[in-house]
Scaffold this active site. Structure first.
Site, PDB file in Angstrom:
ATOM      1  N   PRO A  13       0.804  -1.235   0.000  1.00 35.21           N
ATOM      2  CA  PRO A  13       0.000   0.000   0.000  1.00 35.21           C
ATOM      3  C   PRO A  13       0.831   1.277   0.000  1.00 35.21           C
ATOM      4  CG  PRO A  13      -0.020  -1.030   2.168  1.00 35.21           C
ATOM      5  CD  PRO A  13       0.631  -2.012   1.226  1.00 35.21           C
ATOM      6  N   ASN A  14       0.287   2.244  -0.709  1.00 36.43           N
ATOM      7  CA  ASN A  14       0.789   3.630  -0.761  1.00 36.43           C
ATOM      8  C   ASN A  14       2.069   3.809  -1.580  1.00 36.43           C
ATOM      9  OD1 ASN A  14      -1.354   4.544   0.915  1.00 36.43           O
ATOM     10  ND2 ASN A  14      -0.277   3.654   2.664  1.00 36.43           N
ATOM     11  N   ARG A  21       5.278  11.079  -2.365  1.00 39.69           N
ATOM     12  CA  ARG A  21       4.977  10.694  -0.982  1.00 39.69           C
ATOM     13  C   ARG A  21       6.185  10.985  -0.079  1.00 39.69           C
ATOM     14  NH1 ARG A  21       4.665   4.457   1.276  1.00 39.69           N
ATOM     15  NH2 ARG A  21       4.044   5.005   3.391  1.00 39.69           N
ATOM     16  N   TYR A  26      11.217   9.036   1.420  1.00 41.32           N
ATOM     17  CA  TYR A  26      11.233   8.018   0.365  1.00 41.32           C
ATOM     18  C   TYR A  26      11.894   8.478  -0.932  1.00 41.32           C
ATOM     19  CZ  TYR A  26       7.970   5.756   3.558  1.00 41.32           C
ATOM     20  OH  TYR A  26       7.419   5.184   4.667  1.00 41.32           O
ATOM     21  N   ASN A  78       8.310  -5.096  -1.497  1.00 41.49           N
ATOM     22  CA  ASN A  78       8.233  -4.051  -0.478  1.00 41.49           C
ATOM     23  C   ASN A  78       6.775  -4.069  -0.019  1.00 41.49           C
ATOM     24  OD1 ASN A  78       7.996  -1.795   1.085  1.00 41.49           O
ATOM     25  ND2 ASN A  78       9.193  -0.477  -0.269  1.00 41.49           N
ATOM     26  N   ALA A  81       3.317  -0.874   4.704  1.00 43.53           N
ATOM     27  CA  ALA A  81       2.919  -1.019   6.113  1.00 43.53           C
ATOM     28  C   ALA A  81       2.487  -2.443   6.459  1.00 43.53           C
ATOM     29  CB  ALA A  81       1.802  -0.032   6.434  1.00 43.53           C
ATOM     30  N   HIS A  84       4.523  -4.792   8.806  1.00 38.96           N
ATOM     31  CA  HIS A  84       4.588  -4.718  10.259  1.00 38.96           C
ATOM     32  C   HIS A  84       3.479  -5.505  10.960  1.00 38.96           C
ATOM     33  CE1 HIS A  84       7.506  -1.797   9.114  1.00 38.96           C
ATOM     34  NE2 HIS A  84       6.600  -0.996   8.578  1.00 38.96           N
ATOM     35  N   ASP A  91       2.044 -15.602   5.568  1.00 41.12           N
ATOM     36  CA  ASP A  91       1.666 -16.987   5.257  1.00 41.12           C
ATOM     37  C   ASP A  91       1.696 -17.241   3.753  1.00 41.12           C
ATOM     38  OD1 ASP A  91       1.394 -17.599   7.901  1.00 41.12           O
ATOM     39  OD2 ASP A  91      -0.801 -17.618   7.918  1.00 41.12           O
ATOM     40  N   GLU A 102      13.064  -8.916   0.756  1.00 39.14           N
ATOM     41  CA  GLU A 102      12.211  -7.821   1.245  1.00 39.14           C
ATOM     42  C   GLU A 102      13.005  -6.521   1.170  1.00 39.14           C
ATOM     43  OE1 GLU A 102       9.970  -8.637   4.842  1.00 39.14           O
ATOM     44  OE2 GLU A 102      10.436  -6.638   5.611  1.00 39.14           O
ATOM     45  N   HIS A 104      13.015  -2.282   1.774  1.00 43.58           N
ATOM     46  CA  HIS A 104      12.433  -1.034   2.286  1.00 43.58           C
ATOM     47  C   HIS A 104      13.311   0.114   1.839  1.00 43.58           C
ATOM     48  CE1 HIS A 104       9.558  -3.239   4.612  1.00 43.58           C
ATOM     49  NE2 HIS A 104      10.534  -4.025   5.003  1.00 43.58           N
ATOM     50  N   SER A 106      13.246   3.239   3.083  1.00 39.91           N
ATOM     51  CA  SER A 106      13.751   3.924   4.284  1.00 39.91           C
ATOM     52  C   SER A 106      14.390   2.904   5.227  1.00 39.91           C
ATOM     53  CB  SER A 106      12.601   4.640   4.996  1.00 39.91           C
ATOM     54  OG  SER A 106      11.651   3.694   5.472  1.00 39.91           O
ATOM     55  N   ARG A 111      13.306   4.437  12.481  1.00 38.53           N
ATOM     56  CA  ARG A 111      12.024   5.147  12.482  1.00 38.53           C
ATOM     57  C   ARG A 111      11.178   4.742  13.693  1.00 38.53           C
ATOM     58  NH1 ARG A 111       9.380   4.928   6.753  1.00 38.53           N
ATOM     59  NH2 ARG A 111       8.196   6.649   7.693  1.00 38.53           N
ATOM     60  N   ARG A 115       7.596   0.337  13.180  1.00 43.50           N
ATOM     61  CA  ARG A 115       8.215  -0.050  11.904  1.00 43.50           C
ATOM     62  C   ARG A 115       9.425  -0.972  12.126  1.00 43.50           C
ATOM     63  NH1 ARG A 115       5.716   3.391   8.189  1.00 43.50           N
ATOM     64  NH2 ARG A 115       5.221   5.395   9.130  1.00 43.50           N
TER      65      ARG A 115
HETATM   66  C1  DQA Z   1       8.438   1.183   3.667  1.00 45.54           C
HETATM   67  C2  DQA Z   1       8.493   1.356   5.179  1.00 45.54           C
HETATM   68  C3  DQA Z   1       7.137   1.050   5.790  1.00 45.54           C
HETATM   69  O1  DQA Z   1       7.193   1.223   7.197  1.00 45.54           O
HETATM   70  C4  DQA Z   1       6.093   1.994   5.234  1.00 45.54           C
HETATM   71  O2  DQA Z   1       4.815   1.673   5.762  1.00 45.54           O
HETATM   72  C5  DQA Z   1       6.068   2.021   3.755  1.00 45.54           C
HETATM   73  C6  DQA Z   1       7.340   2.026   3.038  1.00 45.54           C
HETATM   74  C7  DQA Z   1       9.773   1.588   2.993  1.00 45.54           C
HETATM   75  O3  DQA Z   1       9.930   1.281   1.815  1.00 45.54           O
HETATM   76  O4  DQA Z   1      10.614   2.235   3.613  1.00 45.54           O
HETATM   77  O5  DQA Z   1       5.023   2.108   3.132  1.00 45.54           O
HETATM   78  O6  DQA Z   1       8.207  -0.181   3.364  1.00 45.54           O
END
Ligand code: DQA
Length: 157
Positions: A13-14, A21, A26, A78, A81, A84, A91, A102, A104, A106, A111, A115
């Site tokens: 998401p996002n 953003r 980011y 990635n 959120a 977390h 699963d 995986e 990320h 950031s 943080r 997170r």
């Molecule tokens: C993220 C870190 C996550 O905590 C956050 O919710 C994101 C982006 C990152 O790429 O740093 O959406 O996965």
């Protein structure tokens, strides 16, 4: 590698909003630019990139399940959120037999406390956090190296 590999890249998401953003956290690279870069890198390595972003957890879960049935070579995710708290995502990923990295953008450990826990990391082959969008490229190189070991053969960078 003798045959082209298939690497699925999943965004939670996002992440569609990358570029605008919270650029201080980011950066300013868009999601499309990340995918274009991975495709450009993957071409000469003999790796095809299949990309999906969704803000709907079930859509991603279904895609992971389809990928499992199709048999993919590696996954880069990635989870945003969902990292977390999504045991459902964990699963689904745990059912894959391919290497998972995986990523990320950031440094999640620098943080907020929420997170600093990843429920998905324990089933990943590796985790890259805090290196910005470079993390995706490093993940692709890592899975490519691993695929070469598994599938054998020369060429492909
Ligand atoms: C993220 C870190 C996550 O905590 C956050 O919710 C994101 C982006 C990152 O790429 O740093 O959406 O996965």
């Amino acid at each position: 590698m003798d045959k082209r590999g298939r690497v699925h890249v999943w965004h939670g998401p996002n992440l569609q909003a990358l570029g605008t953003r919270q650029p201080e956290t980011y950066g300013v690279t868009t999601e499309q630019a990340i995918v274009d870069r991975l495709r450009a890198l993957g071409g000469p390595l003999g790796v095809d990139i299949v990309f999906l972003q969704s803000n709907h957890e079930g859509v991603l879960l279904d895609a992971i399940d389809r990928a499992r049935m199709d048999g993919i070579d590696a996954a880069i995710i990635n989870p945003g959120a969902w990292t977390h708290y999504s045991y459902a995502l964990r699963d689904a990923l745990a059912m894959l037999s391919c290497p998972i990295v995986e990523v990320h953008i950031s440094n999640v450990y620098a943080r907020e406390p929420f997170r600093q826990q990843s429920v998905t990391a324990p089933i990943a082959w590796g985790v890259i956090t805090g290196l910005g969008v470079l993390g995706y490229e490093l993940a692709l190189h890592a899975v490519h190296a691993r695929m070469r070991e598994r599938l054998g053969g020369g060429g492909g960078g």
